[in-house]
Design an enzyme around this catalytic site. Sequence first.
Site, PDB file in Angstrom:
ATOM      1  N   CYS A  68      35.590  46.047  45.312  1.00 52.42           N
ATOM      2  CA  CYS A  68      36.667  45.070  45.470  1.00 52.42           C
ATOM      3  C   CYS A  68      37.023  44.422  44.123  1.00 52.42           C
ATOM      4  CB  CYS A  68      36.184  44.034  46.496  1.00 52.42           C
ATOM      5  SG  CYS A  68      37.006  42.449  46.463  1.00 52.42           S
ATOM      6  N   CYS A  81      36.896  40.642  43.822  1.00 51.51           N
ATOM      7  CA  CYS A  81      35.494  40.190  43.884  1.00 51.51           C
ATOM      8  C   CYS A  81      34.872  40.238  42.496  1.00 51.51           C
ATOM      9  CB  CYS A  81      34.667  41.068  44.820  1.00 51.51           C
ATOM     10  SG  CYS A  81      35.226  41.049  46.531  1.00 51.51           S
TER      11      CYS A  81
END
Length: 112
Positions: free
Chosen positions: A33, A36
């Site tokens: 991600c 993230c």
Amino acid sequence: KMALYNITTKAEFKEKVLNNDKVVLVDFWAQWCPPCRAIAPVLAQIAEKMDTQVDVVKVDIEASPDTKALAEEYRVQGIPNMNVFRAGKIVDTIVGMVAAPHLEDMLKSYVN
């Protein structure tokens, strides 16, 4: 020294989050991600700056069966998903990218 923990078990979650008397920012994330990964330095910065008041706990939702189960238990759908815990209960949730000052101000509002 900073209060930043990567956890992979429910036992660690219980110890570092639920039984913690500090405010805890729990970051549910995954390796694949990009947002993230982008927010990781912000969280490290907060863990260092607010070390005595706030613990930051990172939970890679794909690291283990326990972390998958925790993500389900806390109904994590979009990531990064950050929950603020105080006295073992969720008091706030942020989904997606957020600027460091905003995150700090929010955390400060729960510390006292």
